[in-house]
Design a protein around this motif. Structure first.
Motif, short mmCIF file in Angstrom:
data_model
loop_
_atom_site.label_atom_id
_atom_site.label_comp_id
_atom_site.label_asym_id
_atom_site.label_seq_id
_atom_site.Cartn_x
_atom_site.Cartn_y
_atom_site.Cartn_z
N MET A 1 0.84 -1.19 0.00
CA MET A 1 0.00 0.00 0.00
C MET A 1 0.88 1.24 0.00
N PHE A 2 0.60 2.14 -0.91
CA PHE A 2 1.41 3.33 -1.12
C PHE A 2 0.61 4.54 -0.63
N ILE A 3 1.14 5.27 0.34
CA ILE A 3 0.39 6.33 1.01
C ILE A 3 0.99 7.69 0.64
N VAL A 4 0.15 8.58 0.12
CA VAL A 4 0.58 9.89 -0.34
C VAL A 4 -0.24 10.96 0.37
N SER A 5 0.43 11.86 1.07
CA SER A 5 -0.23 13.01 1.69
C SER A 5 -0.26 14.17 0.71
N ALA A 148 5.09 12.96 0.14
CA ALA A 148 4.39 14.21 0.40
C ALA A 148 4.26 14.96 -0.91
N LEU A 149 3.02 15.23 -1.31
CA LEU A 149 2.72 15.98 -2.52
C LEU A 149 2.22 17.36 -2.09
N VAL A 150 3.00 18.38 -2.39
CA VAL A 150 2.68 19.75 -1.95
C VAL A 150 1.96 20.48 -3.07
N VAL A 151 0.83 21.10 -2.74
CA VAL A 151 0.05 21.85 -3.73
C VAL A 151 0.25 23.34 -3.48
N ALA A 152 0.50 24.07 -4.55
CA ALA A 152 0.68 25.53 -4.46
C ALA A 152 0.01 26.17 -5.66
N GLU A 153 -0.34 27.43 -5.52
CA GLU A 153 -0.81 28.21 -6.66
C GLU A 153 0.27 29.22 -7.03
N PRO A 154 0.28 29.71 -8.25
CA PRO A 154 1.34 30.62 -8.67
C PRO A 154 1.11 32.04 -8.17
N GLY A 155 1.26 32.22 -6.86
CA GLY A 155 1.01 33.52 -6.26
C GLY A 155 2.20 34.01 -5.44
N VAL A 159 6.17 30.62 -2.88
CA VAL A 159 7.54 30.15 -2.66
C VAL A 159 7.77 29.81 -1.20
N THR A 160 7.41 30.71 -0.30
CA THR A 160 7.62 30.47 1.13
C THR A 160 6.82 29.27 1.61
N ALA A 161 5.56 29.19 1.19
CA ALA A 161 4.70 28.10 1.63
C ALA A 161 5.22 26.75 1.13
N ALA A 162 5.59 26.69 -0.14
CA ALA A 162 6.09 25.43 -0.70
C ALA A 162 7.39 25.02 -0.04
N ASP A 163 8.27 25.97 0.20
CA ASP A 163 9.56 25.68 0.81
C ASP A 163 9.38 25.09 2.21
N ARG A 164 8.50 25.67 3.00
CA ARG A 164 8.27 25.18 4.36
C ARG A 164 7.68 23.78 4.35
N ALA A 165 6.73 23.54 3.45
CA ALA A 165 6.08 22.22 3.40
C ALA A 165 7.07 21.15 2.96
N LEU A 184 7.54 14.17 -2.71
CA LEU A 184 7.30 13.76 -4.09
C LEU A 184 7.48 14.94 -5.03
N GLY A 185 7.07 16.12 -4.59
CA GLY A 185 7.25 17.30 -5.41
C GLY A 185 6.13 18.29 -5.20
N LEU A 186 6.11 19.27 -6.08
CA LEU A 186 5.21 20.41 -5.97
C LEU A 186 4.27 20.44 -7.17
N VAL A 187 2.97 20.41 -6.90
CA VAL A 187 1.96 20.54 -7.95
C VAL A 187 1.51 22.00 -8.00
N VAL A 188 1.70 22.65 -9.14
CA VAL A 188 1.21 24.01 -9.31
C VAL A 188 -0.21 23.94 -9.86
N ASN A 189 -1.15 24.47 -9.10
CA ASN A 189 -2.57 24.35 -9.42
C ASN A 189 -3.16 25.73 -9.69
N ARG A 190 -4.29 25.74 -10.39
CA ARG A 190 -5.03 26.96 -10.69
C ARG A 190 -4.19 27.97 -11.49
#
Length: 263
Positions: A1-5, A148-155, A159-165, A184-190
């Motif tokens: 089982m592969f668990i992704v946050s 850990a899959l971090v979601v960010a928007e291009p705002g 940068v600060t939020a993604a870096d901390r996560a 796992l990386g950073l998903v840029v959304n919206r």
């Protein structure tokens, strides 16, 4: 089982939209999946069930991480009716907010890990929709996770939020709290491709984080909100933007599943 946050530092970036898009892709591709709604707002629960949960929920699972509680909390979703694969959920609850302390004990941080170890149901993929913070509930999720899959928007604050996560995921692994966890990386959304500001912020994220910025970038399209508002899988949505969105989430799911080989 592969668990992704699926996590973020701030609200409004579409973290739940990414979770549900990946869940739809998993169902479409025959991947047996479980969504855990760890966000007290319960948006993933509404999206997958079409209504708030009425049975055993994540708050009870965390309060009593026993096999019986976990198995009773797992609920089949209407999305999976007639499908060849499973898509289940452990529903969210606003009662879980009392556990979202920024300073949990090591035993408390492992509550979700312990609960999942005691389940009898088997899955190929578990997606944990985290609260929009790095407090106790997100730490519980990361402690139980492989990625850990971090979601960010291009705002401006991205940068600060993604870096901390991303740094939190690394720190928890190095401290032995989450021994299997890797960013796992950073998903840029919206993302709006015609926005000069979004173009600038996306370039900034790629300059700073390099290959950690995953492809594809998820563009802001009304189809995603319409599918979720109708509580239907994105892959069954028939609007104009449906095909592009399903292709993007199919590609993103492939990146997620392929990352298992980097353990």
């Amino acid at each position: 089982m592969f668990i992704v946050s699926v996590c973020s530092l701030k609200g409004g970036v579409g973290k739940t939209s990414v979770t549900l898009g990946l869940a739809s892709a998993a169902l479409h591709q025959g991947v047996n999946a479980l969504v855990i709604d760890l966000d007290p707002q319960g948006d993933s629960t509404l999206g997958l069930l079409g209504e708030p949960a009425t049975g055993v929920d994540i708050a009870e699972v965390l309060a009593s991480p026993r096999t019986e509680t976990v198995d009773r909390a797992i609920t089949p979703t209407p999305w999976a009716e007639g499908a060849a694969s499973h898509l289940d959920i452990i529903a969210g609850s606003n009662r879980s907010a009392v556990m979202d302390s920024p300073a949990l004990s090591p035993k408390e941080v492992r509550r979700l890990h312990d609960a999942l170890d005691k389940r009898t149901h088997q899955y190929d993929l578990v997606l944990v929709d985290c609260p929009p913070s790095l407090n106790g509930l997100t730490q519980m999720a990361l402690s139980a996770s492989d990625r850990a899959l971090v979601v960010a928007e291009p705002g401006f604050f991205a940068v600060t939020a993604a870096d901390r996560a991303l740094k939190l995921a690394t720190e928890m692994r190095e401290e032995g709290i989450a021994p299997r966890l890797q960013p796992l990386g950073l998903v840029v959304n919206r993302y709006r491709p015609r926005s000069v500001e979004h173009q600038y912020r996306l370039a900034e994220l790629r300059d700073l984080f390099g290959d950690a910025v995953l492809e594809p970038v998820i563009e802001e399209r009304v189809g995603l909100q319409q599918a979720q508002g109708g509580a239907v899988p994105l892959h069954r949505y028939e609007g104009a933007s449906g095909q592009r969105l399903t292709e993007d989430f199919d590609a993103l799911l492939k990146t997620v599943m392929d990352s298992r080989q980097n353990s």
